[in-house]
Motif scaffolding. Structure first.
Motif, PDB file in Angstrom:
ATOM      1  N   LYS A   3      38.528  42.727  31.767  1.00  0.00           N
ATOM      2  CA  LYS A   3      37.030  43.129  31.202  1.00  0.00           C
ATOM      3  C   LYS A   3      35.813  42.145  31.907  1.00  0.00           C
ATOM      4  O   LYS A   3      35.959  41.151  31.775  1.00  0.00           O
ATOM      5  CB  LYS A   3      37.063  43.112  29.715  1.00  0.00           C
ATOM      6  CG  LYS A   3      38.099  44.065  29.205  1.00  0.00           C
ATOM      7  CD  LYS A   3      37.802  43.933  27.791  1.00  0.00           C
ATOM      8  CE  LYS A   3      38.941  45.036  27.074  1.00  0.00           C
ATOM      9  NZ  LYS A   3      38.475  46.405  27.385  1.00  0.00           N
ATOM     10  N   VAL A   4      34.975  43.004  32.624  1.00  0.00           N
ATOM     11  CA  VAL A   4      34.146  42.096  33.240  1.00  0.00           C
ATOM     12  C   VAL A   4      32.482  42.761  32.559  1.00  0.00           C
ATOM     13  O   VAL A   4      32.448  44.009  32.467  1.00  0.00           O
ATOM     14  CB  VAL A   4      33.912  42.485  34.684  1.00  0.00           C
ATOM     15  CG1 VAL A   4      32.612  41.681  35.528  1.00  0.00           C
ATOM     16  CG2 VAL A   4      35.159  41.915  35.350  1.00  0.00           C
TER      17      VAL A   4
ATOM     18  N   ALA B 276      33.948  38.497  27.305  1.00  0.00           N
ATOM     19  CA  ALA B 276      34.667  39.140  28.699  1.00  0.00           C
ATOM     20  C   ALA B 276      35.542  38.157  29.476  1.00  0.00           C
ATOM     21  O   ALA B 276      35.335  37.059  29.460  1.00  0.00           O
ATOM     22  CB  ALA B 276      33.478  39.651  29.670  1.00  0.00           C
ATOM     23  N   ASP B 277      36.416  38.816  30.157  1.00  0.00           N
ATOM     24  CA  ASP B 277      37.345  38.033  31.128  1.00  0.00           C
ATOM     25  C   ASP B 277      36.352  37.404  32.205  1.00  0.00           C
ATOM     26  O   ASP B 277      36.808  36.045  32.581  1.00  0.00           O
ATOM     27  CB  ASP B 277      38.592  38.826  31.610  1.00  0.00           C
ATOM     28  CG  ASP B 277      39.348  39.450  30.627  1.00  0.00           C
ATOM     29  OD1 ASP B 277      39.687  38.717  29.581  1.00  0.00           O
ATOM     30  OD2 ASP B 277      39.519  40.529  30.796  1.00  0.00           O
ATOM     31  N   GLY B 278      35.529  37.995  32.700  1.00  0.00           N
ATOM     32  CA  GLY B 278      34.472  37.469  33.820  1.00  0.00           C
ATOM     33  C   GLY B 278      33.215  37.985  33.597  1.00  0.00           C
ATOM     34  O   GLY B 278      32.802  39.146  32.779  1.00  0.00           O
TER      35      GLY B 278
ATOM     36  N   VAL C 204      34.271  47.298  33.384  1.00  0.00           N
ATOM     37  CA  VAL C 204      32.910  46.894  33.654  1.00  0.00           C
ATOM     38  C   VAL C 204      32.079  47.424  32.666  1.00  0.00           C
ATOM     39  O   VAL C 204      31.890  48.701  32.082  1.00  0.00           O
ATOM     40  CB  VAL C 204      32.163  47.053  34.928  1.00  0.00           C
ATOM     41  CG1 VAL C 204      31.406  46.200  35.458  1.00  0.00           C
ATOM     42  CG2 VAL C 204      33.171  46.904  35.954  1.00  0.00           C
TER      43      VAL C 204
ATOM     44  N   LEU D   8      38.345  39.264  41.291  1.00  0.00           N
ATOM     45  CA  LEU D   8      38.918  39.731  40.116  1.00  0.00           C
ATOM     46  C   LEU D   8      40.568  39.454  39.891  1.00  0.00           C
ATOM     47  O   LEU D   8      40.937  39.185  38.412  1.00  0.00           O
ATOM     48  CB  LEU D   8      39.064  41.325  39.980  1.00  0.00           C
ATOM     49  CG  LEU D   8      38.883  42.360  39.173  1.00  0.00           C
ATOM     50  CD1 LEU D   8      37.525  42.136  38.155  1.00  0.00           C
ATOM     51  CD2 LEU D   8      39.177  43.865  39.290  1.00  0.00           C
TER      52      LEU D   8
ATOM     53  N   LEU E 129      32.511  46.590  41.181  1.00  0.00           N
ATOM     54  CA  LEU E 129      33.533  46.227  40.525  1.00  0.00           C
ATOM     55  C   LEU E 129      34.508  46.999  40.010  1.00  0.00           C
ATOM     56  O   LEU E 129      35.630  46.924  39.777  1.00  0.00           O
ATOM     57  CB  LEU E 129      32.841  45.162  39.114  1.00  0.00           C
ATOM     58  CG  LEU E 129      32.346  43.878  39.606  1.00  0.00           C
ATOM     59  CD1 LEU E 129      31.258  43.376  38.847  1.00  0.00           C
ATOM     60  CD2 LEU E 129      33.350  42.844  39.989  1.00  0.00           C
TER      61      LEU E 129
ATOM     62  N   VAL F 287      29.483  38.433  35.178  1.00  0.00           N
ATOM     63  CA  VAL F 287      28.696  38.593  36.607  1.00  0.00           C
ATOM     64  C   VAL F 287      27.021  38.352  35.950  1.00  0.00           C
ATOM     65  O   VAL F 287      26.573  39.093  35.382  1.00  0.00           O
ATOM     66  CB  VAL F 287      28.814  39.751  37.152  1.00  0.00           C
ATOM     67  CG1 VAL F 287      28.040  39.817  38.547  1.00  0.00           C
ATOM     68  CG2 VAL F 287      30.370  39.884  37.725  1.00  0.00           C
TER      69      VAL F 287
ATOM     70  N   LEU G 287      40.985  36.553  37.361  1.00  0.00           N
ATOM     71  CA  LEU G 287      40.739  36.886  35.718  1.00  0.00           C
ATOM     72  C   LEU G 287      42.088  37.165  35.183  1.00  0.00           C
ATOM     73  O   LEU G 287      42.096  37.170  33.953  1.00  0.00           O
ATOM     74  CB  LEU G 287      39.682  37.979  35.737  1.00  0.00           C
ATOM     75  CG  LEU G 287      38.328  37.928  36.508  1.00  0.00           C
ATOM     76  CD1 LEU G 287      37.667  39.006  35.899  1.00  0.00           C
ATOM     77  CD2 LEU G 287      37.616  36.474  36.420  1.00  0.00           C
TER      78      LEU G 287
ATOM     79  N   ALA H 134      38.104  46.799  37.858  1.00  0.00           N
ATOM     80  CA  ALA H 134      37.655  46.041  36.437  1.00  0.00           C
ATOM     81  C   ALA H 134      37.258  47.189  35.559  1.00  0.00           C
ATOM     82  O   ALA H 134      37.004  48.403  36.091  1.00  0.00           O
ATOM     83  CB  ALA H 134      36.380  45.364  36.955  1.00  0.00           C
TER      84      ALA H 134
END
Length: 202
Positions: free
Chosen positions: A5-6, A42-44, A30, A198, A23, A46, A201, A28
Motif C-alpha cells: 500500500k502506497v 501506508a507501507d510507503g 496506490v 516497491l 506506481l 511518496v 516495502l 502498488a
C-alpha cells in the motif's frame, strides 16, 4: 502476495496522477491522499513536488504533512521524495535569495545550479554508488528525465548527475529515498527504479 500500500501525499503540488499510475503499473496499491492517518499507515509514502521550494513547503505544512514525513523517517518507515519532493527533505532551500527551512531529514541546502542554461530539462545520465538498491539491475550510464533549476550538492553516497556542476540526482538512506529526476516520466528505467523501491516495502 498482497500489493504494497502506497500513499501519494496530496498537498496541492506535483504530478499526483502520473506518479499514481506509474506506481500502480509496477504493482502498488496506490492512494492519492491528504489524509494523515492514511499517510502514516501506508507501507510507503511518496512525496511529489513541482515548482518552488517555498510553495511546496507551505503546502506540506498546511496539510500537516511535515510531522508525518519526519515521523516516518524517525521510525524507519519508507518515504520516497520526487523532484521538489526530494528537495524539501533537506535542511534549507535558497531560491531567489529567499531561504526557506525544509524538513531537515537530509543534511544540506538546495541551491540554484551553476549552469549556463536553466532549467535543466530533459534526459541525463546518472552515476549511482556501489550497493544501490534503487538502481539495481539498470545499466551503466542509464538516463532519466529531469526538470529543475535547483539541487543539492552530492555526498559520496549519493547518485550523481551533472549539469553545469555535479548534483545529487538521487539519495538512499535506508528507508528514506529520493530522486531529483521524475521516474514516472523516465520510461523503462523509471519503471524499474519504482519497482525496485516497491520491493523494499515487502
Amino acid at each position: 502476495m498482497t500489493a504494497p500500500k502506497v500513499a501519494v501525499l496530496d498537498y496541492g503540488s506535483g504530478n499526483l496522477r502520473s506518479a499514481q499510475r506509474a506506481l500502480a503499473r509496477v504493482g502498488a496499491d496506490v492512494t492519492v491522499t491528504s489524509d494523515l492517518a492514511a499517510a502514516r499507515a501506508a507501507d510507503g509514502l511518496v512525496v511529489p513536488g513541482v515548482g518552488a521550494f517555498a510553495a511546496c513547503m507551505a503546502g506540506i505544512t498546511a496539510v500537516g504533512g511535515a510531522a508525518v514525513i519526519r515521523e516516518r523517517v524517525a521510525r524507519g518507515r519508507p518515504v520516497l521524495g520526487i523532484c521538489v519532493g526530494m528537495q524539501v527533505l533537506y535542511d534549507l532551500g535558497d531560491e531567489h535569495g529567499v531561504r526557506t527551512p525544509g524538513l531537515g531529514v537530509l543534511t544540506g541546502e538546495v541551491r540554484r545550479l551553476a549552469a549556463p542554461i536553466l532549467p535543466h530539462m530533459g534526459w541525463n545520465t546518472v552515476a549511482p554508488p556501489a550497493g544501490t538498491v534503487l538502481f539495481d539491475g539498470l545499466p551503466e550510464a542509464v538516463r532519466f528525465y529531469f526538470v529543475h533549476s535547483y539541487a543539492a550538492k552530492p555526498t559520496p553516497e549519493d547518485t550523481v548527475a551533472e549539469h553545469g556542476e555535479p548534483f545529487a540526482a538521487a539519495v538512499e538512506r535506508g528507508p528514506l529515498c529520493a530522486t531529483q529526476f521524475h521516474p514516472e516520466k523516465s520510461g523503462d528505467p523509471g519503471r524499474q527504479l519504482l519497482a525496485n523501491w516497491l520491493g523494499t516495502l515487502r
